[in-house]
Design an enzyme around this catalytic site. Structure first.
Site, PDB file in Angstrom:
ATOM      1  N   HIS A   1       1.965   4.621  -2.844  1.00 25.21           N
ATOM      2  CA  HIS A   1       2.107   6.057  -2.577  1.00 25.21           C
ATOM      3  C   HIS A   1       3.527   6.523  -2.905  1.00 25.21           C
ATOM      4  O   HIS A   1       3.723   7.563  -3.552  1.00 25.21           O
ATOM      5  CB  HIS A   1       1.833   6.348  -1.093  1.00 25.21           C
ATOM      6  CG  HIS A   1       0.407   6.160  -0.677  1.00 25.21           C
ATOM      7  ND1 HIS A   1      -0.655   6.644  -1.396  1.00 25.21           N
ATOM      8  CD2 HIS A   1      -0.129   5.544   0.419  1.00 25.21           C
ATOM      9  CE1 HIS A   1      -1.787   6.338  -0.773  1.00 25.21           C
ATOM     10  NE2 HIS A   1      -1.488   5.663   0.329  1.00 25.21           N
TER      11      HIS A   1
ATOM     12  N   HIS B   1       0.838  -1.199   0.000  1.00 25.32           N
ATOM     13  CA  HIS B   1       0.000   0.000   0.000  1.00 25.32           C
ATOM     14  C   HIS B   1       0.880   1.260   0.000  1.00 25.32           C
ATOM     15  O   HIS B   1       0.688   2.162  -0.828  1.00 25.32           O
ATOM     16  CB  HIS B   1      -0.909  -0.015   1.233  1.00 25.32           C
ATOM     17  CG  HIS B   1      -1.834   1.157   1.313  1.00 25.32           C
ATOM     18  ND1 HIS B   1      -3.120   1.144   0.822  1.00 25.32           N
ATOM     19  CD2 HIS B   1      -1.651   2.408   1.822  1.00 25.32           C
ATOM     20  CE1 HIS B   1      -3.687   2.311   1.020  1.00 25.32           C
ATOM     21  NE2 HIS B   1      -2.814   3.106   1.635  1.00 25.32           N
ATOM     22  N   GLU B   2       1.831   1.307   0.923  1.00 20.31           N
ATOM     23  CA  GLU B   2       2.699   2.480   1.009  1.00 20.31           C
ATOM     24  C   GLU B   2       3.645   2.569  -0.179  1.00 20.31           C
ATOM     25  O   GLU B   2       4.028   3.665  -0.596  1.00 20.31           O
ATOM     26  CB  GLU B   2       3.489   2.455   2.321  1.00 20.31           C
ATOM     27  CG  GLU B   2       2.635   2.422   3.584  1.00 20.31           C
ATOM     28  CD  GLU B   2       1.634   3.558   3.656  1.00 20.31           C
ATOM     29  OE1 GLU B   2       1.872   4.616   3.034  1.00 20.31           O
ATOM     30  OE2 GLU B   2       0.602   3.378   4.323  1.00 20.31           O
TER      31      GLU B   2
END
Length: 419
Positions: free
Chosen positions: A22, A18-19
Site C-alpha cells: 500500500h 502487506h502495508e
C-alpha cells in the site's frame, strides 16, 4: 518463548509486506502517507521521517497505512473560528494553531471568515484590529492542535484526487505484496533446502505388506509398472490405487541393476471408494537448482492460491463450516506445532499464511481491500464515485461484523485448544 518470537516475526513480516505494498504504490501515485503502522492499539515506538510517521503498536494483529484524504482526514475551518498563524518569508502561512492559548509572540490571531486548506490554500479572516485580511497557505504548512502536529494535504496529494487506476492499485498492492512475499519465501526454500524431485523412490517398506511380500526394499527406484514408465511418485501411487487386487509387474532400479517384481495391491475401502495399497513410504529426494527454484516458487504460490480458493468455495457451499476457521489463537497454536519441524517448515508455513492473508483481504467484503476495490468497480461502471458518507457507513458496518466474526473464531479456538 520461541513460539511467541516465531509468531511475532512471521505475523509481523506478513503485515509489514502487506502495508509496504500500500505504502509504495501510494507514494508512487503522489499520495501523502501520514502513517505507516505495524500493529494496532497504543504506540510503543514512533519515528517521523519527512511527512510520514512510522509506528509500531502494542497489539501484533494487523497494521495500516493512513493516506491523506481518507476517513475525514482533512481539517475544515468554519467561519468564526479563531486561529493563530505564523507567516514565512513569503508572507504565506506556515504554521496554524487551533489552540487558543498560544504564547508565541510571532503568532497572528485571526477570526476566520473563510478558508480552504485543500484546493485554493488560503485563510481569510479578521485580525485583532478588525481588518479583513487574506493569506495564502504554504503547501507544507503544519497544523498544531493539543500537542499534535499534522501536515496539511493539498488536494493533489490526497487519495481521492488520483485516477481510479492509481487508487485501485494502491489498495490492490497490499494483497499483491503478500503473494510476492510467498513466492520469494518458496524460492528461498528451494535455493537453501532444495526442491523435491518427486521421483518414485521408496523410502521404507512396511513389514507384512504386499510390497514386503513382493521383495521391495528401501531405496528401490520404480521405473515401470506393467510396461508403463513411472516419471513421478504421483503417477506411481495413482497406478497402484487404480489396481486393487490386480497383479502388477514392476521394474525397479536397485544398486544400479534392474530388478523385476510382482506385487498385488491390497484392496482398501474408504468412504465407499475402493483403492489399492502396497505398503510403502516415500520421501522425495531434494535437488538444488536456481532455475528450478524459481519454477518451484511460482508453482507453490499458484498451488496454494488454488487450494485456498477451493476451501473458500467449500465454505460458501456449506461443506466447510465456520467452526473450522482459525483466528490468531489457532494460528499461534499451529505455529507452535510447525516450529517443531524446523526453520524450513516455518518458512513454508509463513508463505502459506501470506497467501491466505492476501486472498482474505481480496474478498469483496466491507472494510477489506476487496470491499474497497468493489466500490472502485462501481465507480468505473457509474462514471462517478459512490457518496463518501454512504461508503464509510458500509465499511463501518463491515468492521463491526468482522469484529464479531473474529470474536466467534477466537472463542472457537480457545475452546478447541484449551478445553
Amino acid at each position: 518463548m520461541e513460539t511467541v518470537i516465531a509468531f511475532i516475526i512471521i505475523f509481523g513480516s506478513l503485515v509489514f509486506f502487506h502495508e509496504l505494498g500500500h505504502f509504495l504504490f501510494a507514494k508512487k501515485a503522489g499520495i501523502m502517507v501520514r502513517e505507516f503502522a505495524i500493529g494496532m492499539g497504543p504506540k510503543i515506538l514512533a519515528l517521523r521521517k519527512k511527512e510520514t510517521l512510522y509506528t509500531i503498536r502494542i497489539l501484533p494483529i494487523g497494521g495500516y497505512v493512513r493516506m491523506a484524504g481518507e476517513d475525514f482526514d482533512t481539517v475544515e475551518l468554519q467561519p468564526g473560528y479563531r486561529v493563530g498563524v505564523i507567516l514565512n518569508n513569503n508572507d504565506e502561512i506556515e504554521k496554524i494553531y487551533l489552540n487558543r492559548d498560544v504564547s508565541n509572540p510571532n503568532v497572528l490571531f485571526l477570526e476566520t471568515e473563510s478558508a480552504d486548506l485543500s484546493k485554493d490554500l488560503f485563510i481569510e479572516g479578521y485580525d485583532e484590529d478588525g481588518n479583513l485580511v487574506r493569506y495564502n497557505v504554504s503547501r507544507n504548512a503544519v497544523i498544531y492542535e493539543k500537542g499534535q502536529e499534522t501536515l496539511i494535504a493539498p488536494y493533489d496529494r490526497q487519495f481521492d484526487s488520483k485516477s481510479l487506476g492509481s487508487r485501485a492499485m494502491a489498495i490492490f498492492a497490499g494483497p499483491l505484496f503478500n503473494f510476492i512475499l510467498a513466492f520469494f519465501i518458496f524460492l528461498a526454500i528451494g535455493l537453501l533446502h532444495g526442491i523435491p524431485t518427486n521421483e518414485p523412490i521408496i523410502k521404507e517398506v512396511i513389514s507384512d505388506s504386499p510390497a514386503y511380500a513382493a521383495g521391495m526394499e528401501a531405496g528401490d527406484f520404480v521405473k515401470e509398472v506393467d510396461g508403463k514408465p513411472m516419471e513421478t511418485w504421483q503417477e506411481f501411487t495413482e497406478t497402484i490405487q487404480a489396481n486393487p487386487e490386480n497383479r502388477l509387474q514392476m521394474k525397479v532400479e536397485r544398486n544400479g541393476e534392474m530388478v523385476t517384481l510382482a506385487v498385488v495391491p491390497e484392496k482398501m475401502v474408504e468412504a465407499g471408494r475402493e483403492y489399492g495399497q502396497i505398503g510403502v513410504m516415500y520421501e522425495s529426494p531434494l535437488e538444488k537448482n536456481a532455475l528450478k527454484a524459481f519454477a518451484f516458487g511460482a508453482e507453490q504460490t499458484y498451488s496454494w492460491m488454488k487450494r485456498i480458493f477451493e476451501l473458500l468455495g467449500m465454505l460458501v457451499t456449506g461443506k466447510f463450516t465456520i467452526d473450522a476457521l482459525s483466528g490468531p489463537v489457532g494460528i499461534y497454536k499451529a505455529t507452535e506445532e510447525v516450529a517443531q519441524w524446523g526453520v524450513f517448515s516455518l518458512m513454508n508455513w509463513a508463505a502459506v499464511l501470506s497467501i491466505n492473508l492476501g486472498i482474505m483481504n481480496l474478498l469483496p467484503l466491507p472494510a477489506l481491500d476487496g470491499g474497497r476495490l468493489l466500490f472502485f468497480a462501481f465507480e468505473g461502471v457509474r462514471g462517478k464515485p459512490v457518496d463518501k458518507q454512504k461508503e464509510g457507513m458500509v465499511h463501518f458496518v463491515g468492521i463491526m461484523l468482522l469484529m464479531v466474526l473474529m470474536l466467534i473464531v477466537t472463542w472457537n479456538d480457545i475452546q478447541r485448544f484449551f478445553f
